[in-house]
Design a protein around this motif. Structure first.
Motif, PDB file in Angstrom:
ATOM      1  N   HIS A 175       0.889  -1.309   0.022  1.00  0.00           N
ATOM      2  CA  HIS A 175       0.077  -0.073  -0.074  1.00  0.00           C
ATOM      3  C   HIS A 175       0.840   1.146  -0.033  1.00  0.00           C
ATOM      4  O   HIS A 175       0.526   2.147  -0.859  1.00  0.00           O
ATOM      5  N   GLU A 176       1.875   1.174   0.706  1.00  0.00           N
ATOM      6  CA  GLU A 176       2.790   2.412   1.095  1.00  0.00           C
ATOM      7  C   GLU A 176       3.522   2.501  -0.418  1.00  0.00           C
ATOM      8  O   GLU A 176       3.641   3.485  -1.153  1.00  0.00           O
ATOM      9  N   LEU A 177       3.770   1.431  -1.254  1.00  0.00           N
ATOM     10  CA  LEU A 177       4.559   1.389  -2.218  1.00  0.00           C
ATOM     11  C   LEU A 177       3.884   2.074  -3.653  1.00  0.00           C
ATOM     12  O   LEU A 177       4.133   2.882  -4.147  1.00  0.00           O
ATOM     13  N   LEU A 178       2.375   1.504  -3.284  1.00  0.00           N
ATOM     14  CA  LEU A 178       1.602   2.078  -4.385  1.00  0.00           C
ATOM     15  C   LEU A 178       1.332   3.749  -4.128  1.00  0.00           C
ATOM     16  O   LEU A 178       1.175   4.264  -5.278  1.00  0.00           O
ATOM     17  N   ALA A 179       1.133   3.981  -2.957  1.00  0.00           N
ATOM     18  CA  ALA A 179       0.802   5.456  -2.922  1.00  0.00           C
ATOM     19  C   ALA A 179       1.882   6.414  -3.164  1.00  0.00           C
ATOM     20  O   ALA A 179       1.824   7.386  -3.603  1.00  0.00           O
ATOM     21  N   GLU A 180       3.428   5.844  -2.945  1.00  0.00           N
ATOM     22  CA  GLU A 180       4.467   6.489  -3.300  1.00  0.00           C
ATOM     23  C   GLU A 180       4.416   6.482  -4.805  1.00  0.00           C
ATOM     24  O   GLU A 180       4.774   7.477  -5.260  1.00  0.00           O
ATOM     25  N   LYS A 181       4.152   5.397  -5.570  1.00  0.00           N
ATOM     26  CA  LYS A 181       4.371   5.463  -6.978  1.00  0.00           C
ATOM     27  C   LYS A 181       3.261   6.557  -7.160  1.00  0.00           C
ATOM     28  O   LYS A 181       3.617   7.301  -8.340  1.00  0.00           O
ATOM     29  N   GLU A 182       2.102   6.544  -7.082  1.00  0.00           N
ATOM     30  CA  GLU A 182       1.011   7.278  -7.472  1.00  0.00           C
ATOM     31  C   GLU A 182       1.558   8.846  -7.022  1.00  0.00           C
ATOM     32  O   GLU A 182       1.055   9.707  -7.881  1.00  0.00           O
ATOM     33  N   LYS A 183       1.939   9.096  -5.940  1.00  0.00           N
ATOM     34  CA  LYS A 183       2.482  10.432  -5.692  1.00  0.00           C
ATOM     35  C   LYS A 183       3.764  11.031  -6.609  1.00  0.00           C
ATOM     36  O   LYS A 183       3.576  11.929  -6.916  1.00  0.00           O
ATOM     37  N   THR A 184       4.719   9.964  -6.904  1.00  0.00           N
ATOM     38  CA  THR A 184       5.597  10.120  -7.734  1.00  0.00           C
ATOM     39  C   THR A 184       5.434  10.738  -9.008  1.00  0.00           C
ATOM     40  O   THR A 184       5.593  11.507  -9.849  1.00  0.00           O
ATOM     41  N   LEU A 185       4.590   9.768  -9.388  1.00  0.00           N
ATOM     42  CA  LEU A 185       3.734   9.771 -10.936  1.00  0.00           C
ATOM     43  C   LEU A 185       3.304  11.229 -10.890  1.00  0.00           C
ATOM     44  O   LEU A 185       3.457  11.631 -12.072  1.00  0.00           O
TER      45      LEU A 185
END
Length: 457
Positions: free
Chosen positions: A319-329
Motif C-alpha cells: 500500500h505504501e509502495l503504491l501510494a508512493e508511486k502514485e504520488k511520484t507519478l
C-alpha cells in the motif's frame, strides 16, 4: 543569460563615431553603393555573433536542460507497474510466504514431537494427571532470597557478640550458615521429590538420601547452637569447643540465645525446603517436559499469528509502495508539464530577442547614417540597407525534443485521467491477494494440526 545590450552600449562597443570619421575621410559610403563595406560587416558581425549568437547559446542551454530533466521522468513505467500490480505482489509475497510456511511446518513438527515426549513420559511413569507447578518461578526464588537474607540478619545479631569483628564478622558467619542451609534445603527437596518416583530402586535411594540429609541438617543446626554457646565462653576456641560439646552432649545447650538461633535456622531450613519442593511438580522431571510442551504450544499459536501479521506487513508495504508511486507519478507529470511550458516560454523569448536584435541593428544603422550625414553635410547614404535581410540567417533553436515531449504530454494526460481508477484497482488486487493468502495459511494450519495430531478432526 545574455540580454540585448542598450544602443549606447553597442555604439560604444563598436566605436561607430570613429568608424564614421574614418569612412568619411576615405570617401565612403557612396550614395549609390551596392557592396558591403568593412563597417557594415562589423555591425552585422556584432549583432549576429555577439548578440544573437550568445543569446541563442544561452537559450539553447536552457532548452537542453529542460529536455534532460524531462527525459528522466518514468511516467510510463510507473503507470505500467501500477497496472501490473499482480506481478509485484507475487514478487513481494512469494519469498515471505515460503518462509512463513516453512516456519509453520517446523513449529508444528517441534510441537508435535514434544507432545509425543510428554505422552511417553506420562505412560512410562503411570501419570494420568496434569503437572502442578507455578507458571513463574520468579516469586518463589524471590521468597527464597528473602528468607536467606532474613536468616542472615537474625543470626548476625546473635553471632556478633562473640565475634572478633563484631557485627561485620557476625554477618559473614551468619551468611555462610544461611548458604549451607540453602544447600541442605535444595538436597532435601530433591530427595523428597524423587521419593514419589515409581521406580522402586530410585525411590528407596531417595528415601535413604532424604534421611541422611535430614540427619545432617539436624546435626548442623545443633552444631550452630553449640558454636553460639561456645562464643560466649571463648571466641578463640569456639569451633573446637562446639565440636567437642556436640559429640559428647548434643542437646546440652543452656544458652537461650543459642536455642533461638537454632529455631531460626530450623524454620528457615523448613521454609527453604518447602519452596524448593513446590517450585516444580512433585513428580521429578514432570515439570520440565510439561513446560517444554506448553512453551512450544504457545509458540505454535504465536507462529500462526506471526504469519498473519507478516502477510499484513507485506500488504502495508505494498500500500505504501503504491501510494508512493502514485504520488511520484503525479509529481513527475506536473514537473513534465511545467517544463514544457518553460521550454515554450524560452522559445518565445528567443523570438522576442530576435525582434530586439533587429531593432538594435536598425538603431545602429540610423545612428551611423545620422552621424555620417552631419559629417558630410549632405543626405545620408544608403548605408546598411542590405543588412536588413542578414537576420534571416540567424541560428534557430533546436526544439526536436520539445516537439516530441509535447506529443508525449497528450499521452500522459490520458494516463493521468485513468490514474485514480488504476490506483483503486491495484489496492483492491493487493487486498484480495492478502485475503487469499490468509485463507491458505488458515487451511495449512488446520492440515498441519490434523497431520501431526495436534487436534482431533
Amino acid at each position: 543569460m545574455t540580454s540585448i545590450p542598450a544602443i549606447k552600449t553597442a555604439i560604444s562597443a563598436l566605436k561607430i563615431e570613429q568608424r564614421v570619421e574614418r569612412d568619411v575621410k576615405a570617401g565612403i559610403p557612396e550614395v549609390d553603393r551596392r557592396n558591403h563595406t568593412e563597417s557594415e560587416e562589423s555591425l552585422r558581425a556584432y549583432v549576429v555573433r555577439e548578440v544573437i549568437g550568445r543569446v541563442h547559446e544561452n537559450r539553447q542551454t536552457e532548452l537542453d536542460k529542460e529536455l534532460a530533466d524531462r527525459s528522466e521522468v518514468d511516467i510510463r513505467q510507473l503507470f505500467q507497474e501500477m497496472k501490473n500490480i499482480e506481478s509485484l505482489v507475487e514478487k513481494k509475497v512469494g519469498g515471505r510466504l515460503a518462509s512463513l510456511i516453512g516456519g509453520l511446518k517446523r513449529s508444528a513438527q517441534d510441537y508435535s514431537a514434544v507432545r509425543m515426549d510428554l505422552e511417553i513420559f506420562r505412560h512410562r511413569n503411570g501419570l494420568t494427571r496434569e503437572a502442578v507447578y507455578p507458571e513463574s518461578k520468579l516469586l518463589h526464588y524471590s521468597v527464597i532470597f528473602f528468607i536467606v537474607i532474613l536468616e542472615t540478619l537474625l543470626n548476625a545479631f546473635f553471632l556478633s557478640k562473640g565475634s572478633e569483628l563484631g557485627l561485620v564478622g557476625g554477618f559473614f558467619q551468619a551468611f555462610i550458615i544461611a548458604l549451607i542451609n540453602l544447600g541442605l534445603a535444595a538436597f532435601m527437596a530433591f530427595s523428597l521429590r524423587n521419593c514419589f518416583h515409581q521406580n522402586l530402586a530410585r525411590k528407596t535411594f531417595s528415601a535413604v538420601l532424604l534421611s541422611a540429609v535430614v540427619t545432617l541438617s539436624i546435626v548442623f543446626v545443633l552444631g550452630v547452637g553449640h558454636y553460639r554457646e561456645a562464643l560466649e565462653q571463648d571466641p578463640f576456641t569456639a569451633s573446637q569447643l562446639a565440636i567437642n560439646s556436640l559429640r559428647v552432649t548434643p542437646l546440652a545447650i543452656e544458652d537461650f540465645n543459642s536455642w533461638v538461633m537454632m529455631v531460626v535456622s530450623i524454620i528457615a531450613l523448613a521454609l527453604l525446603s518447602t519452596k524448593f519442593f513446590v517450585v516444580d511438580d512433585r513428580y521429578p522431571g514432570y515439570t520440565a517436559v510439561t513446560r517444554r510442551m506448553r512453551n512450544l504450544q504457545k509458540a505454535w499459536g504465536e507462529s500462526f499469528e506471526d504469519a498473519i501479521e507478516g502477510v499484513n506487513e507485506v500488504v502495508d508495504e505494498l500500500h505504501e509502495l503504491l501510494a508512493e508511486k502514485e504520488k511520484t507519478l503525479r509529481a513527475q507529470f506536473i514537473q513534465f508539464k511545467a517544463s514544457i511550458e518553460r521550454s515554450e516560454e524560452i522559445h518565445r523569448h528567443y523570438q522576442e530577442d530576435i525582434v530586439k536584435a533587429q531593432t538594435l541593428l536598425d538603431e545602429l544603422i540610423r545612428y551611423y547614417q545620422s552621424y555620417s550625414a552631419r559629417m558630410m553635410n549632405r543626405r545620408a547614404a544608403y548605408f546598411g540597407e542590405l543588412l536588413r535581410f542578414e537576420l534571416d540567417k540567424i541560428p534557430r533553436l533546436n526544439t526536436t525534443g520539445l516537439e516530441q515531449h509535447q506529443r508525449d504530454l497528450s499521452v500522459f494526460e490520458e494516463l493521468m485521467a485513468e490514474l485514480d481508477q488504476v490506483y483503486d484497482q491495484s489496492i483492491a488486487t493487493v487486498n484480495q491477494r492478502c485475503d487469499e493468502i490468509q485463507q491458505s495459511l488458515t487451511a495449512l494450519v488446520d492440515k498441519l494440526e490434523l497431520d501431526h495430531g495436534l487436534r482431533r478432526a
